[in-house]
Design a protein around this motif. Sequence first.
Motif, PDB file in Angstrom:
ATOM      1  N   GLY A  25       0.807  -1.199   0.000  1.00  0.00           N
ATOM      2  CA  GLY A  25       0.000   0.000   0.000  1.00  0.00           C
ATOM      3  C   GLY A  25       0.845   1.255   0.000  1.00  0.00           C
ATOM      4  N   ARG A  26       0.164   2.376  -0.008  1.00  0.00           N
ATOM      5  CA  ARG A  26       0.786   3.701   0.079  1.00  0.00           C
ATOM      6  C   ARG A  26       0.198   4.421   1.285  1.00  0.00           C
ATOM      7  N   ASP A  27       1.019   5.125   2.019  1.00  0.00           N
ATOM      8  CA  ASP A  27       0.551   5.885   3.182  1.00  0.00           C
ATOM      9  C   ASP A  27      -0.279   5.006   4.126  1.00  0.00           C
ATOM     10  N   PHE A  28       0.330   3.925   4.577  1.00  0.00           N
ATOM     11  CA  PHE A  28      -0.384   3.039   5.480  1.00  0.00           C
ATOM     12  C   PHE A  28       0.561   2.528   6.564  1.00  0.00           C
ATOM     13  N   ALA A  29      -0.040   1.941   7.597  1.00  0.00           N
ATOM     14  CA  ALA A  29       0.726   1.445   8.736  1.00  0.00           C
ATOM     15  C   ALA A  29       0.358  -0.006   9.000  1.00  0.00           C
ATOM     16  N   VAL A  30       1.347  -0.783   9.459  1.00  0.00           N
ATOM     17  CA  VAL A  30       1.140  -2.197   9.767  1.00  0.00           C
ATOM     18  C   VAL A  30       1.736  -2.476  11.144  1.00  0.00           C
ATOM     19  N   ALA A  31       0.902  -2.955  12.063  1.00  0.00           N
ATOM     20  CA  ALA A  31       1.356  -3.229  13.437  1.00  0.00           C
ATOM     21  C   ALA A  31       0.972  -4.641  13.827  1.00  0.00           C
ATOM     22  N   THR A  32       1.910  -5.350  14.442  1.00  0.00           N
ATOM     23  CA  THR A  32       1.658  -6.721  14.880  1.00  0.00           C
ATOM     24  C   THR A  32       1.943  -6.868  16.364  1.00  0.00           C
TER      25      THR A  32
ATOM     26  N   VAL B  35      -6.706  -5.581  20.695  1.00  0.00           N
ATOM     27  CA  VAL B  35      -7.406  -6.694  20.053  1.00  0.00           C
ATOM     28  C   VAL B  35      -6.819  -8.024  20.515  1.00  0.00           C
ATOM     29  N   PHE B  36      -5.497  -8.081  20.660  1.00  0.00           N
ATOM     30  CA  PHE B  36      -4.867  -9.289  21.181  1.00  0.00           C
ATOM     31  C   PHE B  36      -5.416  -9.613  22.569  1.00  0.00           C
ATOM     32  N   ALA B  37      -5.535  -8.596  23.401  1.00  0.00           N
ATOM     33  CA  ALA B  37      -6.074  -8.803  24.750  1.00  0.00           C
ATOM     34  C   ALA B  37      -7.542  -9.207  24.723  1.00  0.00           C
ATOM     35  N   MET B  38      -8.303  -8.682  23.763  1.00  0.00           N
ATOM     36  CA  MET B  38      -9.732  -9.031  23.657  1.00  0.00           C
ATOM     37  C   MET B  38      -9.939 -10.508  23.362  1.00  0.00           C
TER      38      MET B  38
ATOM     39  N   PHE C 266      -4.776 -15.505  20.945  1.00  0.00           N
ATOM     40  CA  PHE C 266      -4.148 -15.403  19.630  1.00  0.00           C
ATOM     41  C   PHE C 266      -2.667 -15.757  19.750  1.00  0.00           C
ATOM     42  N   LEU C 267      -2.075 -16.165  18.622  1.00  0.00           N
ATOM     43  CA  LEU C 267      -0.617 -16.181  18.521  1.00  0.00           C
ATOM     44  C   LEU C 267      -0.111 -14.833  18.036  1.00  0.00           C
ATOM     45  N   ALA C 268      -0.871 -14.201  17.142  1.00  0.00           N
ATOM     46  CA  ALA C 268      -0.475 -12.889  16.626  1.00  0.00           C
ATOM     47  C   ALA C 268      -1.692 -12.177  16.052  1.00  0.00           C
ATOM     48  N   VAL C 269      -1.676 -10.871  16.162  1.00  0.00           N
ATOM     49  CA  VAL C 269      -2.698 -10.020  15.568  1.00  0.00           C
ATOM     50  C   VAL C 269      -1.996  -8.893  14.821  1.00  0.00           C
TER      51      VAL C 269
ATOM     52  N   TYR D 232      -4.129  -0.376  19.069  1.00  0.00           N
ATOM     53  CA  TYR D 232      -5.323  -1.193  18.840  1.00  0.00           C
ATOM     54  C   TYR D 232      -4.960  -2.664  18.656  1.00  0.00           C
ATOM     55  N   ALA D 233      -3.817  -2.955  18.018  1.00  0.00           N
ATOM     56  CA  ALA D 233      -3.393  -4.349  17.871  1.00  0.00           C
ATOM     57  C   ALA D 233      -3.187  -4.990  19.236  1.00  0.00           C
ATOM     58  N   THR D 234      -2.582  -4.246  20.156  1.00  0.00           N
ATOM     59  CA  THR D 234      -2.402  -4.737  21.516  1.00  0.00           C
ATOM     60  C   THR D 234      -3.751  -5.004  22.180  1.00  0.00           C
TER      61      THR D 234
END
Length: 246
Positions: free
Chosen positions: A156-163, A205-208, A185-188, A201-203
């Motif tokens: 993508g362009r102008d985007f962010a990816v967090a795990t 969602v992992f907790a959820m 989860f193992l990973a989100v 938010y990734a953190t």
Amino acid sequence: MTDGKVRYVEPVMGTVFSIVADVGDGIPAAVDRLHVIDAKFSTYREDSAISRMARGEAIERDPEIAEVLRRCAEVEADTAGAFSAYPAGRLDPSGWVKGWAIEEVDRLLTAAGSRNHLIVGGGDVQARGEADLGRPWTVGIADPRHPERYAALVSGRDFAVATSGTSERGAHIIDPATARPATGFLAVTLIGARIAHADAYATAVFAMGPERGLEWVEEREGFEAYAVLPDGTTVETAGFGRYLAG
């Protein structure tokens, strides 16, 4: 470099930050900024302001710390408590700080004239512009069962990816509701426009956990998610596929 890009790597904040940019003028200021943030917010440094606050010591009022804690409180409210600056009862705003630090690098590179750059900090990514003329940035999502492999490639362009996951540090993400490590989860991985919110938010969602985590993302405009369950099954939000490379 043959592609005209400037590349730089800096160990800081207990991890490694890497920068690829079309001009390098903003890199020295960006690196200095990362070290300032680390000195103030690191939970691994006994002399940092955050460590002193966590011990109950009085510190001089700092608008930057107040802003970080305000942002953490906003994310906590957004996620109904799944994210917290006090995940195990002790002050630790790291879930916001790393993504925000990456955004600070993005801001300084942009101010110095870079229009196309990629910043990676501890596996989290902020992409700006394009990798090359007409070609978007491509980012690998690590397979938590086999970290040397990619589970998926997104672009993508102008985007962010967090795990957020367990592959590097084990079960370290605390569910604030139980004060115990989350294990659903193992990973989100979250994709959004800006890395600070995507990372926090990734953190959360992992907790959820799987029962409500991806449903929460589906309800939030501007974000998509991809997750790996403990048995290796992968699940994703409805719009995630549009980011898949190739």
